[in-house]
Design a protein around this motif. Structure first.
Motif, PDB file in Angstrom:
ATOM      1  N   ALA A 107       0.709  -1.338  -0.058  1.00  0.00           N
ATOM      2  CA  ALA A 107      -0.075   0.168   0.076  1.00  0.00           C
ATOM      3  C   ALA A 107       0.795   1.283   0.063  1.00  0.00           C
ATOM      4  CB  ALA A 107      -0.806   0.142   1.292  1.00  0.00           C
ATOM      5  N   CYS A 108       0.329   2.391  -0.386  1.00  0.00           N
ATOM      6  CA  CYS A 108       0.810   3.813  -0.467  1.00  0.00           C
ATOM      7  C   CYS A 108       1.501   4.397   0.912  1.00  0.00           C
ATOM      8  CB  CYS A 108       0.434   4.692  -1.432  1.00  0.00           C
ATOM      9  SG  CYS A 108      -0.959   5.499  -0.793  1.00  0.00           S
ATOM     10  N   GLY A 109       0.330   4.059   1.936  1.00  0.00           N
ATOM     11  CA  GLY A 109       0.657   4.667   3.026  1.00  0.00           C
ATOM     12  C   GLY A 109       0.369   6.058   3.140  1.00  0.00           C
ATOM     13  N   SER A 110      -0.105   6.621   2.012  1.00  0.00           N
ATOM     14  CA  SER A 110      -0.671   8.181   2.371  1.00  0.00           C
ATOM     15  C   SER A 110      -1.961   8.211   1.852  1.00  0.00           C
ATOM     16  CB  SER A 110       0.547   9.152   1.674  1.00  0.00           C
ATOM     17  OG  SER A 110       0.577   8.883   0.338  1.00  0.00           O
ATOM     18  N   CYS A 111      -2.595   7.684   1.185  1.00  0.00           N
ATOM     19  CA  CYS A 111      -3.880   7.994   0.480  1.00  0.00           C
ATOM     20  C   CYS A 111      -4.898   7.850   1.417  1.00  0.00           C
ATOM     21  CB  CYS A 111      -4.358   6.824  -0.717  1.00  0.00           C
ATOM     22  SG  CYS A 111      -4.602   5.339   0.128  1.00  0.00           S
ATOM     23  N   VAL A 112      -6.220   8.205   1.178  1.00  0.00           N
ATOM     24  CA  VAL A 112      -7.426   8.202   1.983  1.00  0.00           C
ATOM     25  C   VAL A 112      -7.537   6.846   2.922  1.00  0.00           C
ATOM     26  CG1 VAL A 112      -9.202   7.843   0.118  1.00  0.00           C
ATOM     27  CG2 VAL A 112      -9.669   8.881   2.217  1.00  0.00           C
ATOM     28  N   ALA A 113      -7.419   5.754   2.207  1.00  0.00           N
ATOM     29  CA  ALA A 113      -7.784   4.544   2.859  1.00  0.00           C
ATOM     30  C   ALA A 113      -6.609   4.354   3.797  1.00  0.00           C
ATOM     31  CB  ALA A 113      -7.929   3.525   1.716  1.00  0.00           C
ATOM     32  N   CYS A 114      -5.489   4.456   3.307  1.00  0.00           N
ATOM     33  CA  CYS A 114      -4.042   4.289   4.249  1.00  0.00           C
ATOM     34  C   CYS A 114      -4.176   5.067   5.289  1.00  0.00           C
ATOM     35  CB  CYS A 114      -3.039   4.523   3.509  1.00  0.00           C
ATOM     36  SG  CYS A 114      -2.455   3.150   2.299  1.00  0.00           S
ATOM     37  N   ARG A 115      -4.551   6.403   5.297  1.00  0.00           N
ATOM     38  CA  ARG A 115      -4.470   7.316   6.377  1.00  0.00           C
ATOM     39  C   ARG A 115      -5.769   6.939   7.429  1.00  0.00           C
ATOM     40  NH1 ARG A 115      -4.928  11.530   2.307  1.00  0.00           N
ATOM     41  NH2 ARG A 115      -6.899  11.943   2.958  1.00  0.00           N
ATOM     42  N   ARG A 116      -6.728   6.060   6.911  1.00  0.00           N
ATOM     43  CA  ARG A 116      -7.732   5.575   7.780  1.00  0.00           C
ATOM     44  C   ARG A 116      -7.535   4.285   8.131  1.00  0.00           C
ATOM     45  NH1 ARG A 116     -13.229   6.272   5.623  1.00  0.00           N
ATOM     46  NH2 ARG A 116     -14.010   6.858   7.601  1.00  0.00           N
ATOM     47  N   GLY A 117      -6.368   3.812   8.023  1.00  0.00           N
ATOM     48  CA  GLY A 117      -6.134   2.332   8.643  1.00  0.00           C
ATOM     49  C   GLY A 117      -6.578   1.189   7.834  1.00  0.00           C
ATOM     50  N   LYS A 118      -6.803   1.488   6.637  1.00  0.00           N
ATOM     51  CA  LYS A 118      -7.436   0.356   5.566  1.00  0.00           C
ATOM     52  C   LYS A 118      -6.404   0.021   4.257  1.00  0.00           C
ATOM     53  CE  LYS A 118     -11.901   0.517   4.792  1.00  0.00           C
ATOM     54  NZ  LYS A 118     -12.508  -0.794   5.362  1.00  0.00           N
ATOM     55  N   PRO A 119      -5.210  -0.206   4.751  1.00  0.00           N
ATOM     56  CA  PRO A 119      -4.347  -0.312   3.502  1.00  0.00           C
ATOM     57  C   PRO A 119      -4.827  -1.535   2.646  1.00  0.00           C
ATOM     58  CG  PRO A 119      -3.418  -1.310   5.393  1.00  0.00           C
ATOM     59  CD  PRO A 119      -4.580  -0.485   6.001  1.00  0.00           C
ATOM     60  N   ASN A 120      -5.681  -2.305   2.914  1.00  0.00           N
ATOM     61  CA  ASN A 120      -6.104  -3.533   2.075  1.00  0.00           C
ATOM     62  C   ASN A 120      -6.981  -2.949   1.042  1.00  0.00           C
ATOM     63  OD1 ASN A 120      -8.021  -2.636   3.969  1.00  0.00           O
ATOM     64  ND2 ASN A 120      -9.447  -4.077   3.230  1.00  0.00           N
ATOM     65  N   CYS A 121      -7.306  -1.753   1.027  1.00  0.00           N
ATOM     66  CA  CYS A 121      -8.064  -1.141  -0.199  1.00  0.00           C
ATOM     67  C   CYS A 121      -7.498   0.233  -0.669  1.00  0.00           C
ATOM     68  CB  CYS A 121      -9.525  -0.973   0.035  1.00  0.00           C
ATOM     69  SG  CYS A 121     -10.218  -0.047   1.672  1.00  0.00           S
ATOM     70  N   CYS A 122      -6.345   0.481  -0.452  1.00  0.00           N
ATOM     71  CA  CYS A 122      -5.374   1.702  -0.774  1.00  0.00           C
ATOM     72  C   CYS A 122      -5.714   1.756  -2.328  1.00  0.00           C
ATOM     73  CB  CYS A 122      -4.039   1.302  -0.803  1.00  0.00           C
ATOM     74  SG  CYS A 122      -2.714   2.238  -1.687  1.00  0.00           S
ATOM     75  N   THR A 123      -5.923   3.276  -2.520  1.00  0.00           N
ATOM     76  CA  THR A 123      -6.332   3.478  -3.745  1.00  0.00           C
ATOM     77  C   THR A 123      -5.226   3.320  -5.018  1.00  0.00           C
ATOM     78  OG1 THR A 123      -5.087   5.776  -3.503  1.00  0.00           O
ATOM     79  CG2 THR A 123      -7.348   5.405  -2.898  1.00  0.00           C
ATOM     80  N   ASP A 124      -3.726   2.985  -4.431  1.00  0.00           N
ATOM     81  CA  ASP A 124      -2.993   2.808  -5.347  1.00  0.00           C
ATOM     82  C   ASP A 124      -2.163   1.406  -5.061  1.00  0.00           C
ATOM     83  OD1 ASP A 124      -0.915   3.440  -7.329  1.00  0.00           O
ATOM     84  OD2 ASP A 124       0.465   4.507  -5.923  1.00  0.00           O
ATOM     85  N   ILE A 125      -2.816   0.376  -4.919  1.00  0.00           N
ATOM     86  CA  ILE A 125      -2.520  -0.661  -4.068  1.00  0.00           C
ATOM     87  C   ILE A 125      -1.505  -1.620  -5.443  1.00  0.00           C
ATOM     88  CG2 ILE A 125      -4.531  -2.401  -4.806  1.00  0.00           C
ATOM     89  CD1 ILE A 125      -3.901  -3.312  -1.837  1.00  0.00           C
ATOM     90  N   SER A 126      -0.491  -2.201  -4.797  1.00  0.00           N
ATOM     91  CA  SER A 126       0.431  -3.173  -5.772  1.00  0.00           C
ATOM     92  C   SER A 126       0.196  -4.468  -5.081  1.00  0.00           C
ATOM     93  CB  SER A 126       1.730  -2.528  -6.021  1.00  0.00           C
ATOM     94  OG  SER A 126       2.507  -3.378  -6.708  1.00  0.00           O
ATOM     95  N   VAL A 127      -0.236  -5.550  -5.820  1.00  0.00           N
ATOM     96  CA  VAL A 127      -0.027  -6.743  -5.370  1.00  0.00           C
ATOM     97  C   VAL A 127       0.960  -7.651  -6.127  1.00  0.00           C
ATOM     98  CG1 VAL A 127      -1.416  -8.729  -5.003  1.00  0.00           C
ATOM     99  CG2 VAL A 127      -2.779  -6.638  -5.039  1.00  0.00           C
ATOM    100  N   LEU A 128       1.905  -8.136  -5.237  1.00  0.00           N
ATOM    101  CA  LEU A 128       2.658  -8.972  -5.574  1.00  0.00           C
ATOM    102  C   LEU A 128       2.062 -10.176  -6.434  1.00  0.00           C
ATOM    103  CD1 LEU A 128       5.232  -9.715  -2.594  1.00  0.00           C
ATOM    104  CD2 LEU A 128       5.749  -8.327  -4.818  1.00  0.00           C
ATOM    105  N   GLY A 129       2.687 -10.368  -7.587  1.00  0.00           N
ATOM    106  CA  GLY A 129       2.409 -11.317  -8.545  1.00  0.00           C
ATOM    107  C   GLY A 129       1.187 -11.293  -9.211  1.00  0.00           C
ATOM    108  N   VAL A 130       0.780  -9.845  -9.216  1.00  0.00           N
ATOM    109  CA  VAL A 130      -0.471  -9.555  -9.919  1.00  0.00           C
ATOM    110  C   VAL A 130       0.062  -8.175 -10.723  1.00  0.00           C
ATOM    111  CG1 VAL A 130      -2.714  -8.701 -10.273  1.00  0.00           C
ATOM    112  CG2 VAL A 130      -1.846 -10.364  -8.464  1.00  0.00           C
ATOM    113  N   HIS A 131       0.318  -7.114  -9.977  1.00  0.00           N
ATOM    114  CA  HIS A 131       0.592  -5.827 -10.432  1.00  0.00           C
ATOM    115  C   HIS A 131       2.141  -5.633 -10.732  1.00  0.00           C
ATOM    116  CE1 HIS A 131      -2.972  -5.116  -8.194  1.00  0.00           C
ATOM    117  NE2 HIS A 131      -3.487  -4.443  -9.305  1.00  0.00           N
ATOM    118  N   ALA A 132       2.819  -6.663  -9.828  1.00  0.00           N
ATOM    119  CA  ALA A 132       4.237  -6.661 -10.045  1.00  0.00           C
ATOM    120  C   ALA A 132       4.588  -8.200 -10.055  1.00  0.00           C
ATOM    121  CB  ALA A 132       4.861  -5.986  -8.827  1.00  0.00           C
ATOM    122  N   ASP A 133       5.844  -8.352 -10.474  1.00  0.00           N
ATOM    123  CA  ASP A 133       6.188  -9.849 -10.154  1.00  0.00           C
ATOM    124  C   ASP A 133       6.359 -10.495  -8.742  1.00  0.00           C
ATOM    125  OD1 ASP A 133       6.592 -10.479 -12.984  1.00  0.00           O
ATOM    126  OD2 ASP A 133       8.863 -10.060 -13.219  1.00  0.00           O
TER     127      ASP A 133
END
Ligand SMILES: [Zn+2]
Ligand SMILES: [Zn+2]
Length: 344
Positions: free
Chosen positions: A94-120
């Motif tokens: 998770a990005c750590g700074s978006c609206v979801a991350c700021r509210r303790g919900k990194p699981n739905c980060c607006t800029d999430i990157s999932v290993l094995g999906v968005h990145a190797d």
């Protein structure tokens, strides 16, 4: 402090339908990241989707694998992890700074990157990740540790639906994610039933979640459910199908005042009857990924012996066997619950 680059083996999905083992440079040591020697990789629906070319926004070639356990191979100075420590990956970076991350919900980060999906991902020998994406796996086998992520998805859905003692819960879709949801609903004190189109999958689920009831989808599903619940229907319905029609039909099984939790996702519009939704004052909940809290709940439940991990891990292979084993597993979905690729 960069090491000399060494080579490693990686299973690469070159294009849809084509998997091969390739020799690639291992990632260089990076002061900001922990290097992990991958030991076990769980294979799930997402990986089968990537292999079949059904994932909506995926670039190939891609190294799959997001259900990972391993051992710390190298950690930067000041890290709390030491070499050799067994770890579980949280693959949702998770990005750590978006609206979801700021509210303790990194699981739905607006800029999430999932290993094995968005990145190797981790179907290879070494991966570099930030330290906060790793949880210690002491007390678990490396196979059990690789099962924590997929079980956390169901545990998160149960938590999102506020399922508790005495609730009646219908899990729609008795695949691995539905099984996880059923297990954690039962751990929360609920009575669990499964609904699926496959009788074999329901029987498998009943072997994993003790005491669960089962319904096979048919012409009279709603009438059967009404009869079995004295007309009450279910306090909570968890959908884990990834099927639009099943997701729409699920609403009819929720009792007045009850909750419908969509754990699975479908690339489609969902429509429903507003009178049905309003007359029941239904709570409709989306559930995405999982957080550290869910991972910790799963880890302690495995340690307490509440999860029959040996029965869940139905299939295994080595990294070298993965390009032939993964396509073969596609035809064994009725008996396959969780397949694990083992490295080294
Ligand atoms: Zn998965
Ligand atoms: Zn964020």
């Amino acid at each position: 402090m960069l090491n000399e680059t060494t080579d490693m083996q990686a299973v690469v999905c070159v294009e849809p339908g084509q998997l091969e083992v390739q020799t690639r440079p291992a990632p260089a040591r990076d002061d900001g990241l922990v290097q992990v020697r991958v030991r076990c990789i769980g294979v799930c629906g997402t990986d089968f989707h990537i292999y079949k070319g059904l994932h909506p926004f995926l670039e190939y070639p891609r190294v799959m694998g997001h259900e990972l356990s391993g051992e710390v191979a190298w950690a930067p100075e000041g890290s709390s992890l030491s070499v050799g420590t067994p770890v579980i990956f949280n693959p949702y970076l998770a990005c750590g700074s978006c609206v979801a991350c700021r509210r303790g919900k990194p699981n739905c980060c607006t800029d999430i990157s999932v290993l094995g999906v968005h990145a190797d991902g981790g179907m290879c020998e070494f991966v570099n990740v930030p330290e906060d994406a790793l949880y210690p796996a002491d007390g678990l086998t490396l196979q059990q540790a690789a099962m924590v992520e997929f079980l956390s998805i169901g545990a998160h859905g149960v938590r999102r639906g506020r399922i508790g003692k005495g609730d009646s819960v219908l899990v729609v879709g008795a695949g691995p994610i539905g099984l996880g949801a059923g297990l954690f609903a039962r751990i929360a004190g609920a009575r669990v039933s499964f609904l699926d189109i496959s009788e074999a999958r329901i029987r498998t689920a009943q072997g994993i979640v003790e005491g669960a009831d089962g319904f096979v989808v048919g012409e009279n599903t709603l009438a059967e459910i009404e009869a079995a619940t004295d007309g009450d229907l279910f306090h909570a319905v968890i959908d884990a199908t990834g099927n639009r029609r099943a997701m729409e039909a699920s609403m009819a099984y929720v009792c007045h005042g009850g909750t419908l939790i969509y754990v699975s996702v479908v690339k489609d519009d969902i429509t429903f009857s507003d009178p049905l939704f309003h007359s029941r004052e239904m709570t409709l909940v989306g559930s995405r990924n999982a957080t550290r809290e869910d991972f910790e709940h799963v880890i302690s439940s495995i340690k307490a012996g509440h999860i029959p991990t040996d029965a869940i891990n139905t299939h295994r292979c080595s990294l070298a066997e993965a390009p032939t084993a993964i396509p073969a597993w596609l035809d064994q979905q009725d008996v396959l619950i969780k397949a694990i690729v083992e490295v080294g």
